[in-house]
Design an enzyme around this catalytic site. Structure first.
Site, PDB file in Angstrom:
ATOM      1  CB  CYS A   1      -7.616  -5.191   6.068  1.00 47.17           C
ATOM      2  SG  CYS A   1      -6.434  -3.850   6.627  1.00 47.17           S
TER       3      CYS A   1
ATOM      4  NE  ARG B   1     -28.829  14.892  26.519  1.00 47.17           N
ATOM      5  CZ  ARG B   1     -30.121  14.452  26.691  1.00 47.17           C
ATOM      6  NH1 ARG B   1     -30.880  13.804  25.847  1.00 47.17           N
ATOM      7  NH2 ARG B   1     -30.924  14.987  27.782  1.00 47.17           N
TER       8      ARG B   1
ATOM      9  NE  ARG C   1      -2.598   9.085  -9.522  1.00 50.56           N
ATOM     10  CZ  ARG C   1      -2.227   8.211  -8.546  1.00 50.56           C
ATOM     11  NH1 ARG C   1      -1.682   8.788  -7.603  1.00 50.56           N
ATOM     12  NH2 ARG C   1      -3.139   7.160  -8.243  1.00 50.56           N
TER      13      ARG C   1
ATOM     14  CE1 TYR D   1     -34.902   9.743  14.785  1.00 53.72           C
ATOM     15  CE2 TYR D   1     -36.191  11.589  14.061  1.00 53.72           C
ATOM     16  CZ  TYR D   1     -36.239  10.384  14.700  1.00 53.72           C
ATOM     17  OH  TYR D   1     -37.559   9.814  15.014  1.00 53.72           O
TER      18      TYR D   1
ATOM     19  CG  ASN E   1      -3.783   2.842   0.610  1.00 53.19           C
ATOM     20  OD1 ASN E   1      -3.540   2.685  -0.589  1.00 53.19           O
ATOM     21  ND2 ASN E   1      -4.079   1.787   1.399  1.00 53.19           N
TER      22      ASN E   1
ATOM     23  CD1 TRP F   1     -32.342  12.980  22.447  1.00 56.60           C
ATOM     24  CD2 TRP F   1     -30.322  13.752  22.336  1.00 56.60           C
ATOM     25  NE1 TRP F   1     -32.486  14.502  22.839  1.00 56.60           N
ATOM     26  CE2 TRP F   1     -30.969  14.776  22.573  1.00 56.60           C
ATOM     27  CE3 TRP F   1     -29.065  13.769  22.072  1.00 56.60           C
ATOM     28  CZ2 TRP F   1     -30.645  15.971  22.889  1.00 56.60           C
ATOM     29  CZ3 TRP F   1     -28.591  15.383  22.450  1.00 56.60           C
ATOM     30  CH2 TRP F   1     -29.326  16.383  22.693  1.00 56.60           C
TER      31      TRP F   1
ATOM     32  CB  ALA G   1      -1.028  -0.084   1.120  1.00 53.42           C
TER      33      ALA G   1
END
Length: 468
Positions: free
Chosen positions: A54, A455, A31, A439, A318, A447, A20
């Site tokens: 992986c 919270r 490039r 949501y 990467n 929540w 990688a």
């Protein structure tokens, strides 16, 4: 005019390692610079390039059907882009003063020197093999490369017995245990920690323990392997601890990996406390203006603790390669560091973490408040809502978010990305409670579980501070 430019007017970039980080660096440099301006030579001692390590457990387990599905770019594709890629060629020495590397053809043994103007070290990592009797016996496997994965599959196919022992219960150990279950093996995991997944706090690791046992995996915690026993034929037959021996027809080492930096050490390049190369923000090896390093062979800055950390992940590799290729190709890029985000799974149980665990925070001298909440992945009344546990750490005085761990079913793991962004932005848990997250009942309760934890953490911080 340097040694290379004196020959044909081109600079030469040499890359050690074809996975990688190495090939991302080579591709990005290409490039920016044409073959007429920059010659790129890449050495890889294995048979493959640009593959997903992986993904190996999922290939071994049969969820990914073909080995080649894990290859992002073949050697032929790299060569078509003007990169002189030399497979089955291992670099055995770096001559920093002479700006050259010595390479050996793995098959013929022939050696030669290659000069460089710029060098990229992307030598990756090696699986930890315990210094124990029998650790190198036939039937004992580490899993780091596609060659390793193929060797394990060949052993599984040729082994009449169906008993497997996995040594270690980190990401690789847990994922390989599940893969072996899918292959029809009876699996025992021997783990020296209190619970599997030491990247989590033990209270969260206990949930992973229960899920593994639910798959039929036998978990042996708080156990140190003392020997790998072999039979009369020399093959593995059991894994021994101080208290017992666990029969095995195949053993997979899931103890983790270490940075592969023997070349760098011999060349006198700077290494950190974890054995990885040390670089600056541009991924340049410290003290060496024309040498870069990236991937699993380097240490990186943890943005939460402020300390160097060893985090061998393909995502980072990467990114390192992109940064290195930009700089080696004449552009400019930096890699500021990480917050320590990782996800995994056991069957349908999703596991995620980012930032610091409790012991990490204590080690660097941070006082913190820790909270744990139970919630669901969707609105409780919506079909498919699944339980989720979120643990959150916040700094005692400031309320700054320090870490998040999440264990739950579908929809749990990727919620950690919200916490990763908050950590990077150095947000407080109080600030997090106002985040405008998406949501709708099919996706989240009103929540979100991460905000519920924020919270509770904010309230805990306020309570610890006492009345003003």
């Amino acid at each position: 005019m340097n040694m290379r430019q004196g020959r044909d007017g081109r600079e030469r970039l040499v890359v050690i390692g074809g996975d990688a980080a190495g090939m991302s660096a080579a591709s990005q440099a290409r490039r920016l610079r044409s073959p007429e301006e920059l010659e790129i030579v890449a050495f890889e001692r294995g048979h493959f390039t640009s593959f997903s390590a992986c993904g190996i457990p999922y290939w071994v387990g049969g969820e990914v059907p073909e080995r080649d599905d894990l290859i992002a770019r073949t050697p032929g594709e790299h060569r078509a882009r003007g990169i002189d890629l030399r497979l089955r060629t291992e670099v055995t020495e770096i001559d920093v003063a002479g700006q050259r590397v010595r390479a050996r053809d793995v098959d013929s043994g022939a050696e030669s020197w290659t000069p460089y103007d710029k060098l990229v070290i992307a030598t990756g990592a090696r699986p930890v093999r315990p210094d124990l009797p029998g650790a190198d016996a036939p039937g004992v496997h580490g899993v780091q490369t596609l060659d390793d994965g193929q060797a394990l599959l060949d052993t599984l196919a040729g082994t009449p017995g169906r008993r497997a022992v996995v040594v270690g219960a980190g990401y690789i150990g847990v994922e390989m245990a599940e893969a072996l279950i899918h292959r029809g093996f009876a699996v025992t995991v021997v783990n020296r920690g209190r619970e599997p997944m030491s990247t989590l706090d033990p209270d969260m690791g206990r949930m992973v323990h229960r899920a593994m046992e639910g798959l039929g995996i036998t978990m042996v915690n708080d156990a140190e392997v003392t020997e790998i026993l072999t039979g009369a034929d020399g093959r593995v037959r059991a894994v021994a601890t101080e208290d017992a021996a666990y029969p095995a027809d195949v053993v997979v080492l899931g103890i983790g990996v270490r940075p592969e930096t023997a070349l760098a050490r011999a060349a006198g390049l700077p290494l950190g406390t974890h054995g990885g190369l040390l670089t600056d923000l541009a991924m340049r090896v410290r003290g060496h203006g024309n040498i870069w390093a990236g991937g699993d062979c380097v240490e990186v800055l943890n943005l939460v603790s402020g300390q160097e950390q060893y985090v061998p992940l393909g995502t980072h590799a990467n990114k390192h390669g992109q940064v290195i290729g930009s700089n080696a190709g004449g552009g400019y890029a930096t890699f500021p560091g990480v917050v320590g985000t990782a996800v995994s799974k056991v069957c349908d149980l999703e596991i995620a973490r980012t930032g610091l665990r409790e012991k990490d925070a204590r080690r660097v001298g941070l006082r913190f408040e820790a909270v744990t909440i139970e919630s669901t992945s969707r609105a409780g009344y919506y079909p498919g809502a699944a339980p989720m546990t979120v643990k959150m750490l916040a700094e005692s005085r400031t309320g700054r978010l320090l870490g998040v761990q999440i264990v739950g079913r579908e929809g749990a793991a990727k919620r950690v990305d919200v916490a990763a962004v908050a950590l990077t932005a150095r947000m407080t848990v109080e600030q997090m409670t106002a985040l405008d997250l998406g949501y709708a009942p099919p996706f989240s309760p009103v929540w979100d579980p991460v905000l519920v934890a924020a919270r509770k953490a904010a309230a805990r911080v306020r309570g610890a501070q006492g009345p003003s």
